[in-house]
Structure formats: structure tokens, C-alpha cells
Write a protein that holds these residues in place. Structure first.
Motif, short mmCIF file in Angstrom:
data_model
loop_
_atom_site.label_atom_id
_atom_site.label_comp_id
_atom_site.label_asym_id
_atom_site.label_seq_id
_atom_site.Cartn_x
_atom_site.Cartn_y
_atom_site.Cartn_z
N GLU A 161 -37.73 33.16 -1.27
CA GLU A 161 -37.97 32.32 -2.44
C GLU A 161 -39.47 32.18 -2.71
OE1 GLU A 161 -37.10 31.34 -5.58
OE2 GLU A 161 -35.24 31.27 -4.41
N VAL A 162 -39.79 32.06 -4.00
CA VAL A 162 -41.18 31.94 -4.43
C VAL A 162 -41.75 30.59 -4.03
CG1 VAL A 162 -42.72 32.00 -6.42
CG2 VAL A 162 -40.69 33.46 -6.36
N SER A 163 -43.00 30.57 -3.60
CA SER A 163 -43.66 29.34 -3.18
C SER A 163 -44.91 29.09 -4.03
CB SER A 163 -44.04 29.43 -1.70
OG SER A 163 -44.91 28.38 -1.34
N VAL A 164 -45.22 27.82 -4.23
CA VAL A 164 -46.43 27.46 -4.99
C VAL A 164 -47.69 27.86 -4.23
CG1 VAL A 164 -45.34 25.56 -6.23
CG2 VAL A 164 -46.36 25.14 -3.99
N ASN A 165 -47.56 28.13 -2.93
CA ASN A 165 -48.72 28.48 -2.11
C ASN A 165 -49.06 29.97 -2.18
OD1 ASN A 165 -48.92 25.81 -1.11
ND2 ASN A 165 -47.32 26.22 0.40
N GLU A 166 -48.28 30.76 -2.91
CA GLU A 166 -48.52 32.20 -2.94
C GLU A 166 -49.73 32.57 -3.78
OE1 GLU A 166 -45.10 34.68 -3.67
OE2 GLU A 166 -43.77 33.31 -2.61
N GLY A 167 -50.14 31.71 -4.70
CA GLY A 167 -51.36 32.00 -5.46
C GLY A 167 -51.15 32.26 -6.94
N PHE A 168 -49.92 32.08 -7.45
CA PHE A 168 -49.70 32.26 -8.88
C PHE A 168 -50.33 31.10 -9.65
CE2 PHE A 168 -46.15 34.68 -7.06
CZ PHE A 168 -46.27 35.88 -7.77
N ASN A 169 -50.83 31.39 -10.85
CA ASN A 169 -51.38 30.33 -11.70
C ASN A 169 -50.29 29.41 -12.22
OD1 ASN A 169 -53.30 32.98 -12.50
ND2 ASN A 169 -54.38 31.10 -12.00
N GLU A 170 -49.07 29.95 -12.33
CA GLU A 170 -47.97 29.18 -12.88
C GLU A 170 -46.65 29.82 -12.41
OE1 GLU A 170 -46.15 27.82 -17.27
OE2 GLU A 170 -48.06 28.87 -17.09
N ILE A 171 -45.62 29.00 -12.24
CA ILE A 171 -44.29 29.50 -11.90
C ILE A 171 -43.31 28.98 -12.95
CG2 ILE A 171 -42.40 29.48 -10.23
CD1 ILE A 171 -44.46 29.16 -8.02
N ILE A 172 -42.59 29.92 -13.59
CA ILE A 172 -41.60 29.58 -14.60
C ILE A 172 -40.21 29.89 -14.05
CG2 ILE A 172 -40.70 30.11 -16.91
CD1 ILE A 172 -43.52 30.82 -17.74
#
Length: 331
Positions: free
Chosen positions: A315-326
């Protein structure tokens, strides 16, 4: 879609602009529901008792003459004219850039040939008149192309500034889609290395970022096969002006996503990177995988492959470095 929260005058201008666009397109019968859906101004607002909205309803239902509608139609025409001019200039700039690259390549080849000639004929004190003539003509043409490119770049910047003054102008957006795996590869997907396919696909970003107007946002799609990623891309309406890139693949592990982030950051550290997590029940993915369209196009993949991907998806995490997650799709 939720209705926009606008001030009274802004909502009026938006509704008149929609009505003018529908009239200009040749549509005679227009409904208030249709205008509300397109403008995203609520029907309750349009049906209010305010005199301005009473006039709007008369314009829609009875085609009542209106100076506000005429003004909106004129603004729509000016907006379309600027968009067409901007697209035309951008097309000419692209052609000039291609010619410039070609001429630059020719100039490099001529220079290398001249060096070879000098090595062969060291006893000659100077170049022949023919060689001097070729170099001179090439440099003249190269300078002319550079001047034309600078002119068109200046014109496009001016048009973009002018378009920013018109709040009703729709920004020019070009969607660039990079598929990690092609339709012809789907049938044999279980035998392919997705990590290698992902890296090979990232190489396609080199040409996009080397253009005069590189993309300033990249959407990285994450989700199982047949989860609806392509549909999300088709329906998405980006607000960014210029080139927008969609990197379409499962991108199911953190290691793959880290590689994507690192590669894009190296290309352009200021580029916005958005992760689009498409949620879809495994059962629904399996059903979509064997629908008539996919069977006809031979783009189905083994069902057990979809099940394995659902089980090992990280699963995608906010700590991965993306500017935004939709989050897209549904559970």
C-alpha cells in the motif's frame, strides 16, 4: 460532482457563458438542468427569485434577447480565438525546434568532416572555397531558425499572460500517457519482468523533459490489473497548463515507486509527482478482465496473476515522497 461555491456575479457570468456556448454550437433547445450540470451552478440558485436569475430563466426557456448573453458569446469567441492562435504558434515552434535540431546535427556532421579533411591534408594552409561556402550557409540558416524559435517562444509567453487575464479562458493542456506494458504484452504478462518494463518506460520521459515546455506534473497510477486506471486517466481533467504526464502501470511495490520518484526528480526536481491509488475489489478486477471488449482485443491476463497481485500489493504511504496522493475508484 459538487456545485461550485461562487459569488452572485461570478455565477451569473458562468451560466451566461455556458448558455452562449450551447447557442453558438447550434443547439436550440436548452434546459436549466443541462446548464446547471455543465456550469456546476446549483439548480436552486438558478431558480431563485432574484431578478437576475429570473432573466436567466427567460433567456434559457424563451430565448429572450439579452445583452449579458451577447457579451458572453463575444468573450467565448475571443477565448476560442486565443486558444487556436496559441496552439498554432506552439505547433510552429515545435516544427522550428525539429528543424533546428536537424540543422544542428548537420552542422556537427559538417564540422567533423572538415576535421577529417584537415587531418588528411595537413599540407593545405586553408579550407577550400566550397567548404567555406557550405559552413557559411549552414550557420546563416541555423541563426535564422534560432531567431524564429525565440520569436515564437516570446509570442506564446505573451499569449499565456493574456490568457491569464481572462478568468473564463480554459487552459491548454496536452495529456501524455506512458504505458508500462502495451496491449500486446498483456497476454504474456506473467512471463515479463515488470521492474524492467517500468525502467524501460521511464526512459520515455527523457524526450518529454527535454522539450522547450517540459511537464510540470506527473501522475503515477497505482492499482491492480483491470482496476480502472485507464478510465481514470481518460476522465481526469487536469488544471495545469501545458503538458501533463500519466505513468500508467501497476506500480505495486514501494521499490518500484521509489525508482519512479528518483528518476523523475533527477529529470526535474521541481516537477510535481502525484500518486493516484486506484481502489478496486479483486472480484471486480477479475470480472473486468474477461469482459467482451478485452477478449475481443486479446488483452486479458491470467486470473491467478490478478489474485497474486492483490495479495502482494504494498500500500502507498505518505512517507514515500509524493507531493500528493489521490484515491480513485471504489472498494
Amino acid at each position: 460532482m459538487a456545485n461550485k461555491i461562487l459569488k452572485h456575479d461570478e455565477a451569473l457570468k458562468l451560466v451566461y457563458s455556458v448558455v452562449a456556448s450551447l447557442r453558438d454550437s447550434g443547439k436550440e433547445k436548452i434546459t436549466i438542468t443541462e446548464v446547471s450540470e455543465i456550469s456546476e451552478v446549483s439548480r436552486a440558485t438558478i431558480y431563485s427569485k432574484h431578478p437576475d436569475w429570473v432573466e436567466v430563466r427567460d433567456v434559457i426557456k424563451s430565448n429572450k434577447p439579452s445583452s449579458k448573453l451577447k457579451l458572453a458569446s463575444t468573450k467565448n469567441y475571443e477565448q476560442t480565438k486565443w486558444q487556436i492562435e496559441a496552439q498554432r504558434l506552439e505547433g510552429e515552434l515545435r516544427i522550428c525546434q525539429e528543424k533546428l535540431d536537424f540543422i544542428s546535427g548537420q552542422a556537427d556532421n559538417v564540422f567533423k568532416k572538415l576535421l577529417d579533411e584537415l587531418h588528411k591534408y595537413m599540407h593545405l594552409a586553408k579550407k577550400t572555397p566550397e567548404q567555406i561556402g557550405r559552413e557559411t550557409n549552414t550557420l546563416i540558416e541555423l541563426n535564422e531558425l534560432k531567431d524564429r524559435c525565440e520569436f515564437y517562444e516570446t509570442e506564446i509567453k505573451r499569449l499565456k499572460i493574456d490568457s491569464g487575464r481572462n478568468t473564463n479562458m480554459v487552459p491548454f493542456v496536452k495529456k501524455e500517457i506512458i504505458d508500462v506494458y502495451s496491449e500486446t504484452q498483456r497476454a504474456n504478462i506473467s512471463n515479463l519482468d515488470l521492474l524492467e518494463l517500468t525502467y524501460d518506460s521511464l526512459l520515455n520521459l527523457n524526450n518529454l523533459f527535454s522539450k522547450s515546455y517540459p511537464p510540470n506534473v506527473v501522475y503515477v497510477l497505482c492499482g491492480n490489473f483491470a482496476s480502472g486506471k485507464s478510465s481514470w486517466i481518460a476522465d481526469h481533467k487536469p488544471q495545469n497548463v501545458g503538458s501533463v504526464v500519466y505513468f500508467d502501470g501497476t506500480n505495486h511495490t514501494q521499490s518500484i515507486r521509489r525508482m519512479i520518484l528518483k528518476y523523475i526528480r533527477n529529470q526535474n526536481s521541481d516537477c510535481k509527482i502525484v500518486c493516484v491509488r486506484i481502489l478496486c475489489d479483486t472480484r471486480e478486477c477479475l470480472e473486468r478482465n474477461v469482459n467482451e471488449s478485452r477478449i475481443r482485443l486479446k488483452t486479458t491476463i491470467p486470473s491467478d496473476f490478478i489474485i497474486r497481485f492483490a495479495e502482494k500489493f504494498e500500500e502507498v504511504s505518505v512517507n514515500e515522497g509524493f507531493n500528493e496522493i489521490i484515491i480513485g475508484g471504489g472498494a
